[in-house]
Design a protein around this motif. Sequence first.
Motif, short mmCIF file in Angstrom:
data_model
loop_
_atom_site.label_atom_id
_atom_site.label_comp_id
_atom_site.label_asym_id
_atom_site.label_seq_id
_atom_site.Cartn_x
_atom_site.Cartn_y
_atom_site.Cartn_z
N GLN A 96 0.81 -1.22 0.00
CA GLN A 96 0.00 0.00 0.00
C GLN A 96 0.85 1.26 0.00
O GLN A 96 0.30 2.37 -0.10
CB GLN A 96 -0.93 0.01 1.22
CG GLN A 96 -1.97 -1.10 1.23
CD GLN A 96 -2.76 -1.08 2.52
OE1 GLN A 96 -2.45 -1.80 3.47
NE2 GLN A 96 -3.80 -0.26 2.57
N THR A 205 -4.58 -6.61 -0.47
CA THR A 205 -5.98 -6.37 -0.78
C THR A 205 -6.52 -7.46 -1.69
O THR A 205 -5.75 -8.17 -2.37
CB THR A 205 -6.18 -5.01 -1.50
OG1 THR A 205 -5.44 -5.02 -2.74
CG2 THR A 205 -5.70 -3.86 -0.63
N ILE A 206 -7.83 -7.61 -1.73
CA ILE A 206 -8.52 -8.44 -2.71
C ILE A 206 -9.73 -7.66 -3.20
O ILE A 206 -10.27 -6.81 -2.49
CB ILE A 206 -8.97 -9.80 -2.14
CG1 ILE A 206 -9.89 -9.59 -0.92
CG2 ILE A 206 -7.79 -10.67 -1.77
CD1 ILE A 206 -10.53 -10.87 -0.42
N ASP A 207 -10.14 -7.92 -4.42
CA ASP A 207 -11.31 -7.27 -5.00
C ASP A 207 -12.50 -8.21 -4.90
O ASP A 207 -12.41 -9.40 -5.22
CB ASP A 207 -11.07 -6.89 -6.45
CG ASP A 207 -10.01 -5.79 -6.58
OD1 ASP A 207 -9.95 -4.93 -5.69
OD2 ASP A 207 -9.23 -5.82 -7.56
N THR A 209 -16.94 -8.60 -5.48
CA THR A 209 -18.13 -8.09 -6.13
C THR A 209 -19.30 -8.20 -5.16
O THR A 209 -19.59 -9.27 -4.63
CB THR A 209 -18.44 -8.89 -7.41
OG1 THR A 209 -17.31 -8.82 -8.28
CG2 THR A 209 -19.66 -8.33 -8.11
N LYS A 215 -17.99 -3.18 -7.35
CA LYS A 215 -16.66 -3.66 -7.00
C LYS A 215 -16.22 -3.04 -5.67
O LYS A 215 -16.41 -1.84 -5.44
CB LYS A 215 -15.65 -3.32 -8.10
CG LYS A 215 -15.93 -3.97 -9.44
CD LYS A 215 -15.76 -5.49 -9.37
CE LYS A 215 -15.98 -6.13 -10.74
NZ LYS A 215 -15.84 -7.60 -10.70
N GLN A 216 -15.63 -3.85 -4.82
CA GLN A 216 -15.17 -3.37 -3.52
C GLN A 216 -13.79 -3.94 -3.24
O GLN A 216 -13.55 -5.13 -3.45
CB GLN A 216 -16.14 -3.77 -2.41
CG GLN A 216 -15.79 -3.19 -1.05
CD GLN A 216 -16.83 -3.53 0.01
OE1 GLN A 216 -17.77 -4.26 -0.26
NE2 GLN A 216 -16.66 -3.01 1.21
N THR A 217 -12.90 -3.11 -2.76
CA THR A 217 -11.56 -3.55 -2.40
C THR A 217 -11.49 -3.80 -0.90
O THR A 217 -11.79 -2.92 -0.10
CB THR A 217 -10.50 -2.50 -2.80
OG1 THR A 217 -10.54 -2.31 -4.21
CG2 THR A 217 -9.11 -2.96 -2.39
N LEU A 218 -11.12 -5.02 -0.54
CA LEU A 218 -11.04 -5.41 0.86
C LEU A 218 -9.58 -5.56 1.28
O LEU A 218 -8.78 -6.13 0.54
CB LEU A 218 -11.78 -6.74 1.10
CG LEU A 218 -13.26 -6.78 0.69
CD1 LEU A 218 -13.83 -8.18 0.92
CD2 LEU A 218 -14.06 -5.75 1.47
N LEU A 219 -9.27 -5.04 2.44
CA LEU A 219 -7.92 -5.17 2.98
C LEU A 219 -7.77 -6.51 3.67
O LEU A 219 -8.61 -6.91 4.47
CB LEU A 219 -7.64 -4.04 3.97
CG LEU A 219 -7.68 -2.62 3.40
CD1 LEU A 219 -7.55 -1.59 4.51
CD2 LEU A 219 -6.56 -2.43 2.38
#
Length: 567
Positions: A96, A205-207, A209, A215-219
């Motif tokens: 990051q 991170t992972i993307d 749905t 779309k959402q980016t998760l830490l």
Amino acid sequence: MTAQGWFLIALFVALVVAIAKPIGMWLFALYEGRRTPLHAVLGPVERGFYKLAGIDPTAEQSWRRYALHMLLFNLMLLLFTYAVLRLQGVLPLNQQGLAGLSPHLAFNTATSFTTNTNWQSYGGESTMSNLSQMLGLTIHNFLSAATGIALAFALFRGFARRSAATIGNFWADCTRVTLYLLLPICIVYALFLIANGVPQTFAATIDATTLEGAKQTLLVGPVASQEAIKMLGTNGGGFFNANSAHPFENPNALTNLVQMLSIFAIGSGLTWTFGKAVGNTRQGWAILAAMLILFTAGASVVYWQEAVGNPVLHNLGVAGGNMEGKEVRFGIAASALFATVTTAASCGAVNAMHDSFTALGGLIPLFNMQLGEVVIGGVGAGIYGFLLFAILAVFVAGLMVGRTPEYVGKKIESREVKLAVLAIAVLPLVILGFTALSSVLDAGLAGPLNKGPHGFSEILYAFTSGVANNGSAFAGLTANTPYYNGLLGVAMWIGRFFIIVPMLAIAGSLAAKKYTPESAGSFPTTGPLWVGLLVGIVLIVGGLTFLPSLALGPIADHLAMIRGQLF
């Protein structure tokens, strides 16, 4: 309140009692340096470490040498972690691109994890790289826990040995605890968490749905490995800012129960180990009974208050208990129990926000910490903290029966009593002194989110948590400032090591004494009367010391709530 909620509390207490002896037996083997089934695999690793470090594990140390080596070890760890956090921006595994921490935040965090406090003035996922989480923080979770258990072993030897000049070898104790206890359990524990959905990856991170197609980016990151030792070692520092309220740290009711049990596992086991070490396991059961009486009373009050809820909201037509700051997947009972467990054990992990509890519901976690890490307490720190109170209790009992106080075959004389009082006095002196200072200085008053008694409680809770090496918070306090980071860092260091040194001095003094057999005039230290005296001494010392500050904070907050005023 529901029958299901009370059943959860009763089940938890029963499970704690059930696991105390098995864990205590394993700890006793490590205490004595016996061979375990894991030695066939890990024995060469242990010997290789000693050879590489130039350590003779059979060389016993006096209490002064034990203390010196322990202090130097922890000081070096603090400096190492400070460097890692300051240099985070140029180190690898920082996908990051997070910058290095400011000097005051790096100092606070390094001190926090070194002292097993794990206070966090930052949001983990937005501040720490994966490397900092693993190399700077998770390593401390193991070593600070191992240090606490090693120190408990040293005090046990003080009570158990006769006319001895030594209390063990710090390096051998710390190494054996890490290799044969913490690491094996945490490997299994981490795999259990991964199976329940906790991430364990080097990715940042992972993307995903969402159900709506967005779309959402998760830490993410190496969460499970940190989570396991965070709970088992009563550390409490979360990978994510929401700590164990975050679904990636604590996904469901099963992981929630296992996390609570793991917080108490080693602390309860050490009570049995102590009894075995002094040749009478009833001594250990008596201590555990006193601890669980204090814990059960606290858990009952928190559950009762949170289930009753806020009368101001009731008058507005909002019925039910207080669900503010709690996860729906856990509910009131599991959240109240978790809050009591984590503050009774100086862990500091949270699955609900304590700042959102009712006034009296928040008082119990605060009071648990003010009792001095004795309600189960941190790994190692809980039992040696409780034994300091036991020394005071047996001194009082000795005065009652008109004899020199004796405990597990050792005469308790003026030196031991003075050192115990010195260690116990550290908490109120620093907690109340720093709270008073922060309540009048502009830099201190800039921290609380709320005004009135609740704002005072936020300041009081912060320094109580820091000095008691707990790490939980009334999250309304803005602590990431030079003032709070610096002062809390000092408080955490004092709260850890200014208790340990007098405790080790007691261990050395007791080890040098001869064994004094019980007689008809000896005060019994295994029955209900002794358990009641222990509970009474803990409550009187803690209650009388902190009652005025509690009256200014949560008690005044509660009375204001009854009158319809909220802060």
